[in-house]
Every structure is written in structure tokens, then in C-alpha cells.
Write a protein that holds these residues in place. Structure first.
Motif, mmCIF file in Angstrom:
data_model
loop_
_atom_site.group_PDB
_atom_site.id
_atom_site.type_symbol
_atom_site.label_atom_id
_atom_site.label_comp_id
_atom_site.label_asym_id
_atom_site.label_seq_id
_atom_site.Cartn_x
_atom_site.Cartn_y
_atom_site.Cartn_z
ATOM 1 N N PRO A 1 10.926 5.751 5.149
ATOM 2 C CA PRO A 1 11.611 5.652 3.857
ATOM 3 C C PRO A 1 10.858 6.301 2.711
ATOM 4 N N ASN A 2 9.536 6.452 2.826
ATOM 5 C CA ASN A 2 8.796 7.098 1.736
ATOM 6 C C ASN A 2 9.183 8.561 1.569
ATOM 7 N N VAL A 3 9.793 9.152 2.611
ATOM 8 C CA VAL A 3 10.267 10.530 2.506
ATOM 9 C C VAL A 3 11.317 10.639 1.397
ATOM 10 N N THR A 4 12.066 9.569 1.176
ATOM 11 C CA THR A 4 13.094 9.578 0.133
ATOM 12 C C THR A 4 12.477 9.894 -1.224
ATOM 13 N N ILE A 5 11.341 9.289 -1.521
ATOM 14 C CA ILE A 5 10.660 9.541 -2.794
ATOM 15 C C ILE A 5 9.987 10.909 -2.791
ATOM 16 N N LYS A 64 0.825 -1.201 0.000
ATOM 17 C CA LYS A 64 0.000 0.000 0.000
ATOM 18 C C LYS A 64 0.863 1.256 0.000
ATOM 19 N N ARG A 65 1.924 1.249 0.786
ATOM 20 C CA ARG A 65 2.780 2.437 0.855
ATOM 21 C C ARG A 65 3.639 2.581 -0.403
ATOM 22 N N ILE A 66 4.022 1.480 -0.982
ATOM 23 C CA ILE A 66 4.740 1.565 -2.257
ATOM 24 C C ILE A 66 3.808 2.117 -3.332
ATOM 25 N N ASP A 67 2.553 1.679 -3.323
ATOM 26 C CA ASP A 67 1.557 2.243 -4.248
ATOM 27 C C ASP A 67 1.459 3.755 -4.053
ATOM 28 N N GLY A 68 1.475 4.184 -2.776
ATOM 29 C CA GLY A 68 1.393 5.611 -2.483
ATOM 30 C C GLY A 68 2.595 6.378 -3.001
ATOM 31 N N MET A 69 3.784 5.773 -2.891
ATOM 32 C CA MET A 69 4.992 6.413 -3.417
ATOM 33 C C MET A 69 4.916 6.569 -4.927
ATOM 34 N N ILE A 70 4.452 5.520 -5.602
ATOM 35 C CA ILE A 70 4.330 5.567 -7.063
ATOM 36 C C ILE A 70 3.298 6.605 -7.479
#
Length: 419
Positions: A128-132, A76-82
């Protein structure tokens, strides 16, 4: 290679990349963002595997549940990053925009052009999503960036960095436009904030201690927020069903985020109608409640709130509750104890809500809405670098415009000044 040599090399590479990014086309920047999204999708299994290493290390080190929640990368969080990358790509490019162009009596034209800040250093913990988020916003706004994530997210951040680099190279942009520091040595932070020849702005994201230290020691300007001690005030003219839903969402959606409600203020005329139901629902979710003496006459089983409680950003399932005589007392309390982050009023009285918006000194003020909406993604920025509680340059969720400046441009046709 010594740490000092490594950090100087990163700085030099970022400065060189910033000059190329400043003239990159919107098409090229958007191409890089979409390529990063594709690279993240392809790397999904590796991202989850690398994040699992960080999660295991975090549990071994005894990180609390709120920090582990921030650290987690799932589908879900990877989806949010994308999705965040795609949203930033869809936003108008502010760079090069000229505004307020006017003719002056001398015959020249004067206006302001939107330009990048240059090189932005971002220091952050856990997430880690802050990186994106940081990479995408800095790239779209024409800035090179140096990212130093927390040691607890080391493996996750390095995996994300690879996807970012793939996207930059695919679009023909310099691979050093986004650099993730590949050491957990804390001295790297001290060096990063002391390189004004390479770094134009520092943005710290993390605990209050980290931000206070960076603000004190940095030799370059800092865009900061110290903490998120957010309030919800329930007025005597509130729709109590709305108030219940807003308070529950503001507190329990996620505990370890800066836009979570940490103090609830309730008008004395509404307290007996809403507090028992609200307290029961909060306690059923494991939230520990503390309150003022008047609150404890209604909720007799909770502990007393201390002076320190009113100032505290818990980032945990804990909430302080205070009953106030009126909205004016609520505003005084918020402006004294709050962190100028996000505060909300629930009321059907238009005049009161207008007064609350005017008088509460915070970067975001909500009317009949949860404090959880204080977020760059929810504000339509695609993502955010952070939520600034400063009053100069950038305030509130910092998106593309917050990462730019303006310079004056003058147009003439052989004009000379006579006096």
C-alpha cells in the motif's frame, strides 16, 4: 454504473486534471504534498485499522509471509510514507527546466524543455505504500495518475486515497489528479491498459506474471521491470568482513523485495575462508541454501542448485551459491542468468571494480555495498515508481526525471527560413 463507464470516467477526469497539473506552480504542488503528509498523520489510526482488515483477509487466503510483509502498514511504514512526501516536496521541480539552449547559424535559439508525460496508469500488488510513492512523484512531476492496487490491499489503499484527495483539495489542485480505482474487478486492469486516449504510460509493479501480461496486452507504452534476480560477487581480493556484512544485509534485510540478493557468487580462492561462516549465519536466520557441485564440497549438507535456480527470483529465504574461477566467469553468469536489476561486487581491487561496473549489464551496479541500496529513497529521489530494467527512457529507480519527457523549444525574433 457499468465498469466500462466507470473506467472511462476515470480516464476523462485524469486527462482533464493532467492539463491543470502541467501548469501548476512548484509552490502549489509542494503545498499539496505537505497537506497529504498532515492528512496521513491525522489518519494514522484509521490506516492501521483498515490495513488490519487486509492483513486478516490475506491470512485467510493463505498469503505467504513475504507477501504479508509487503502488505503490512505499521507506524514505522506510515512514518516512511510521510517522510517520503516531505522528501519529494524538497526535491527540485524538473518541470519547465530548459537545457542545452544554443544559438544556431540561422540566428534562432534551440533548447529542450522538461515536460510531464501526462497521465500515468500504475498497476501494483500488495504494497500500500506504493500508493503514496506513486501519488507524490506523479504530482511533483506534473502528471495525473490512475492507481490500481492489488485486491489484497484494497482497504489500505482506499484509506490512503482519502488522505491524498484531502491534500490535493487543500492546495487547490484538482481532486482527480490522483485517482485510486475503487473496484477489485480484474477487468479494470485490462481497460486501464487499453485507453491510449486517456493514458500515456503504464507502470506495472508486481510479480513477473503480471508484468508480462501487461507488457503483452497494453496499448500504451509500458515502463517495466520483470523481476529482481540480484547477485553479489565476492572477489578473491575482497575484504571478507565487509563481504560477510554485505551478503547478510543483501539477503536477510527483507526477503520479499526486488533488491534482495538471490544468488551469491564467490571466487574459488575466497570460498573456503568465507562460505562456512556465511552459510552458518544465513541458516541461523532460516535461509535455505542450494549450491553448485564445488560449493557442496565445502557445504556438504546443502542441496544441489538446478539450472532453474540460477534464473529464479525467490522473494523468500532461499539463496543459490556458485563458486567461480574468476571475475570474468562471475560477469558471464550475471549477464546470462540475471534480470538486469541490481548486482554487486565486493573487492578492494580498483581495476576489477571498474571492469565490473562497465561489463555488468544491469540498471544498478554496486561496489562494496549491499544490493539493498537500489531504491529511490536511498538514491535521494524521495520515493520511486519502480525500478525499470528497460533500456529506453527510464532505467533503474524511476524518480521525477523518469516521469518526464523533453520537447524542443525554439526562440526567434521574426526569423524566417530562406531555403
Amino acid at each position: 454504473m457499468s465498469l466500462e463507464f466507470y473506467m472511462n470516467q476515470i480516464g476523462q477526469q485524469a486527462r482533464a486534471a493532467s492539463r491543470l497539473l502541467a501548469k501548476a506552480s512548484t509552490k502549489q504542488k509542494n503545498m499539496a504534498l505537505f497537506a497529504m503528509a498532515d492528512a496521513l498523520e491525522s489518519a494514522r489510526p484509521r490506516l492501521i485499522a483498515e490495513n488490519a482488515k487486509d492483513m486478516d483477509n490475506g491470512r485467510d487466503k493463505g498469503l505467504d509471509l513475504a507477501l504479508l510483509d509487503r502488505l503490512l502498514l505499521d507506524d514505522k511504514r506510515i512514518d516512511g510514507m510521510i517522510e517520503g512526501l516531505k522528501q519529494v516536496a524538497s526535491l527540485p521541480d524538473p518541470i519547465g527546466e530548459i537545457s542545452d539552449m544554443v544559438y544556431l547559424p540561422s540566428g534562432i535559439q534551440r533548447g529542450q524543455m522538461r515536460v510531464p508525460l501526462g497521465v500515468i496508469g500504475i498497476i501494483y500488488e500488495s504494497r500500500p505504500n506504493v500508493t503514496i510513492d506513486a501519488a507524490s512523484l506523479c504530482l511533483k512531476s506534473g502528471n495525473a495518475t490512475i492507481l490500481r492496487g492489488g485486491s489484497e490491499a484494497f482497504y489500505s489503499n482506499q484509506a490512503i486515497a482519502e488522505a491524498v484527495t484531502q491534500g490535493l483539495v487543500a492546495a487547490g489542485l484538482p481532486e482527480y489528479a490522483v485517482q485510486v480505482v475503487n473496484t477489485t474487478d480484474r477487468e479494470a486492469v485490462g481497460m486501464l491498459i487499453s485507453m491510449p486516449e486517456f493514458v500515456d504510460v503504464i507502470v506495472p509493479r508486481g510479480g513477473k506474471g503480471l508484468i508480462e501480461r501487461i507488457s503483452k496486452d497494453a496499448r500504451v507504452p509500458v515502463i517495466k521491470h520483470l523481476d529482481g534476480n540480484c547477485h553479489v560477487y565476492i572477489d578473491d581480493e575482497a575484504d571478507l568482513e565487509k563481504a560477510f556484512a554485505i551478503a547478510m544485509n543483501a539477503k536477510t534485510r527483507r526477503y520479499g523485495v526486488c533488491n534482495a540478493m538471490e544468488s551469491l557468487l564467490v571466487h574459488e580462492a575466497a570460498a573456503e575462508s568465507i562460505l562456512p561462516k556465511l552459510a552458518s549465519a544465513l541458516q541461523a536466520k532460516g535461509v535455505v541454501l542450494v549450491g553448485c557441485d564445488q560449493t557442496r564440497t565445502i557445504l556438504s549438507t546443502i542441496d544441489s542448485a538446478t539450472e532453474e535456480d540460477w534464473y529464479t527470483e525467490y522473494l523468500a529465504p532461499k539463496l543459490s551459491i556458485k563458486i567461480v574461477a574468476d571475475m570474468d566467469e562471475a560477469i558471464v553468469h550475471i549477464n546470462k542468468y540475471g534480470s538486469h536489476h541490481t548486482d554487486a561486487i565486493v573487492s578492494q581491487n580498483y581495476s576489477k571494480t571498474r571492469a565490473f561496473m562497465t561489463e555488468v549489464d544491469s540498471s544498478s551496479v554496486m561496489v562494496n555495498a549491499s544490493t539493498s541500496f537500489a531504491d529511490g529513497f536511498e538514491y535521494g529521489f524521495g520515493a520511486e515508481i519502480g525500478i525499470s530494467t528497460d533500456k529506453i527512457h527510464a532505467r533503474g529507480p524511476v524518480g521525477l526525471l523518469g516521469l518526464t519527457s523533453q520537447k524542443y523549444v525554439v526562440l526567434g525574433d521574426g526569423h524566417t527560413r530562406d531555403n
